[in-house]
Design an enzyme around this catalytic site. Structure first.
Site, PDB file in Angstrom:
ATOM      1  N   ASP A 117      80.726  16.973 -22.723  1.00  0.00           N
ATOM      2  CA  ASP A 117      79.440  16.280 -22.643  1.00  0.00           C
ATOM      3  C   ASP A 117      79.436  15.343 -21.423  1.00  0.00           C
ATOM      4  O   ASP A 117      78.462  15.280 -20.679  1.00  0.00           O
ATOM      5  CB  ASP A 117      79.217  15.485 -23.943  1.00  0.00           C
ATOM      6  CG  ASP A 117      77.754  15.174 -24.206  1.00  0.00           C
ATOM      7  OD1 ASP A 117      76.875  15.832 -23.613  1.00  0.00           O
ATOM      8  OD2 ASP A 117      77.482  14.261 -25.008  1.00  0.00           O
ATOM      9  N   HIS A 155      72.050  20.210 -19.644  1.00  0.00           N
ATOM     10  CA  HIS A 155      71.605  20.046 -21.032  1.00  0.00           C
ATOM     11  C   HIS A 155      70.473  21.005 -21.392  1.00  0.00           C
ATOM     12  O   HIS A 155      70.372  21.450 -22.534  1.00  0.00           O
ATOM     13  CB  HIS A 155      71.216  18.590 -21.325  1.00  0.00           C
ATOM     14  CG  HIS A 155      72.384  17.759 -21.792  1.00  0.00           C
ATOM     15  ND1 HIS A 155      73.330  17.279 -20.921  1.00  0.00           N
ATOM     16  CD2 HIS A 155      72.781  17.372 -23.037  1.00  0.00           C
ATOM     17  CE1 HIS A 155      74.253  16.614 -21.612  1.00  0.00           C
ATOM     18  NE2 HIS A 155      73.944  16.649 -22.898  1.00  0.00           N
ATOM     19  N   HIS A 210      72.130  24.194 -22.090  1.00  0.00           N
ATOM     20  CA  HIS A 210      72.726  24.040 -23.437  1.00  0.00           C
ATOM     21  C   HIS A 210      71.675  24.313 -24.508  1.00  0.00           C
ATOM     22  O   HIS A 210      71.903  25.061 -25.458  1.00  0.00           O
ATOM     23  CB  HIS A 210      73.296  22.627 -23.614  1.00  0.00           C
ATOM     24  CG  HIS A 210      73.453  22.217 -25.048  1.00  0.00           C
ATOM     25  ND1 HIS A 210      72.386  21.735 -25.811  1.00  0.00           N
ATOM     26  CD2 HIS A 210      74.509  22.263 -25.883  1.00  0.00           C
ATOM     27  CE1 HIS A 210      72.808  21.510 -27.040  1.00  0.00           C
ATOM     28  NE2 HIS A 210      74.088  21.803 -27.120  1.00  0.00           N
ATOM     29  N   HIS A 227      78.510  20.587 -29.341  1.00  0.00           N
ATOM     30  CA  HIS A 227      77.565  20.234 -28.277  1.00  0.00           C
ATOM     31  C   HIS A 227      78.244  20.201 -26.897  1.00  0.00           C
ATOM     32  O   HIS A 227      77.827  20.881 -25.967  1.00  0.00           O
ATOM     33  CB  HIS A 227      76.938  18.873 -28.617  1.00  0.00           C
ATOM     34  CG  HIS A 227      76.098  18.282 -27.534  1.00  0.00           C
ATOM     35  ND1 HIS A 227      74.804  18.696 -27.293  1.00  0.00           N
ATOM     36  CD2 HIS A 227      76.363  17.310 -26.621  1.00  0.00           C
ATOM     37  CE1 HIS A 227      74.312  17.994 -26.285  1.00  0.00           C
ATOM     38  NE2 HIS A 227      75.232  17.150 -25.852  1.00  0.00           N
TER      39      HIS A 227
HETATM   40 ZN   LIG Z   1      74.922  15.606 -24.423  1.00  0.00          ZN
END
Ligand SMILES: [Zn+2]
Length: 379
Positions: free
Chosen positions: A169, A264, A267, A281
């Site tokens: 992340d 992101h 993602h 995540h």
């Molecule tokens: Zn994140």
């Protein structure tokens, strides 16, 4: 140009730091509503009892049901009022933390992450789910948490995969902040409370946020592997402390005040593939970062540095690493479409983006990652 930066009032990190939790509760009053999964409470029970006695405060246990949903938030609010709690504590992983943010709504709030798997603890936003666990909405509050208290001993004893996922992340933070700065896009820090009513205006990122995001990336490259090994042994070392700070503080301030972009959004697109649901995540964000680098035609040296880092700490570098053994053209197009919807952060990239560009970037990132991994394995 209007710029904005947001952060918690206080960040404190240290070994056995939960022993000081009572002190921070006492700055608000005599009792706190404790929002935490029962397993997480068990993990730190001795420390909670110790600090409650030492500082003469009460933790009101809430029996949190594990889902950050509107009915659960309402139930917890009622307990806080009925028990006259002076503040709210969110202890544990993402859902407990987000639920505590929703109950506190920008008022007295202490966040105690027991894993360093994401950069959510410092932010003034939360993700709301339905009671069944499907994504529902984002919520934003007028302030970030009052205190973010990180017990490094507890994090060192949690499974290493959480720490590594947090590094995934954090890996995206610099590249997304850089893209956002280059495109002069807005950052989340500019969102006012009740942003839907448009009480205030949007804002760009500060130099401070970009500097924190840059430090976040350099820290990962310097200390990532050493921290992973320390966590494997459940030991607190300076490298592990640096990575905990990078995952939680630097990445947290970096994303919220520096901006999100391609990684992101990609993602978010990838989450429509069932195979990815077993992956955290940050693991998916790491692959999203690689795809963003292809999308923006980043220099090969930079791509190799990111690949070396991912392989060293055990982050995904190709689709198979996030549970997507093969992808059909239709699936790829759907992922790319979802990454490019109007609200997505991908439009913070410094050039116009269409779904076809994202499809290509994903497939090339997959190939580069796979080839690089095979080459390393043969050496
Ligand atoms: Zn994140």
């Amino acid at each position: 140009m209007r710029k904005s930066f947001i952060c918690p009032t206080k960040y404190v990190q240290g070994e056995d730091e939960i022993l000081n939790l009572g002190y921070f509760v006492k700055t608000f009053g005599a009792s706190a509503l404790l929002i935490a999964h029962p397993d997480d409470v068990t993990r730190v029970k001795d420390k909670l009892d110790d600090t409650a006695t030492r500082f003469g405060v009460t933790f009101v246990e809430s029996g949190f049901n594990g889902e950050c949903s509107r009915p659960e938030i309402q139930r917890l609010k009622e307990i806080a009022v009925a028990q006259s709690c002076s503040c709210v504590i969110g202890l544990g992983g993402g859902k407990a933390i987000d639920t505590a943010k929703c109950v506190a709504r920008g008022e007295a709030l202490i966040i105690v992450p027991t894993i360093a798997a994401t950069d959510a603890p410092t932010s003034h936003s939360a993700v709301i789910y339905t009671p069944e666990g499907a994504f529902e909405d984002y919520d934003y509050f007028k302030q970030s948490p009052s205190v973010v208290l990180v017990d490094t001993t507890v994090i060192a004893r949690a499974p290493t995969r959480f720490l590594v996922s947090g590094m995934g992340d954090a890996l995206s933070t610099y590249f997304e902040a850089r893209a956002t700065a280059n495109s002069y896009s807005n950052v989340n820090a500019g969102l006012p409370c009740g942003y839907r009513e448009g009480a205030c205006g949007p804002a760009k990122g500060t130099n401070a946020a970009l500097a924190l995001a840059t430090l976040c990336y350099r820290t990962l490259i310097k200390d990532g592997l050493k921290a992973k090994l320390a966590c494997d042994l459940n030991m607190v070392t300076p490298a592990l402390e640096n990575i905990i700070e990078a995952n939680i503080l630097l990445s947290g301030l970096g994303f919220e005040s520096g901006g999100l972009a391609g990684a992101h959004a990609i993602h978010d697109g990838l989450t429509i593939l069932g195979g990815t649901h077993e992956y955290y995540h940050g693991e998916k964000v790491a692959f999203g970062t690689l795809a963003q680098l292809i999308l923006e035609n980043s220099p090969i040296e930079e791509i190799h540095e990111v690949l070396d880092f991912c392989l060293e700490v055990g982050l995904p570098v190709c689709l198979a690493d996030i549970g997507v053994g093969n992808i059909t053209e239709k699936e790829l197009a759907a992922v790319a479409e979802k990454s490019c919807i109007a609200e997505e952060s991908i439009h913070s990239m410094p050039f116009p983006i269409m779904a076809a560009n994202v499809s290509s970037a994903i497939m090339v990132a997959d190939k580069i990652g796979k080839d690089y991994k095979n080459r390393k394995a043969c050496k």
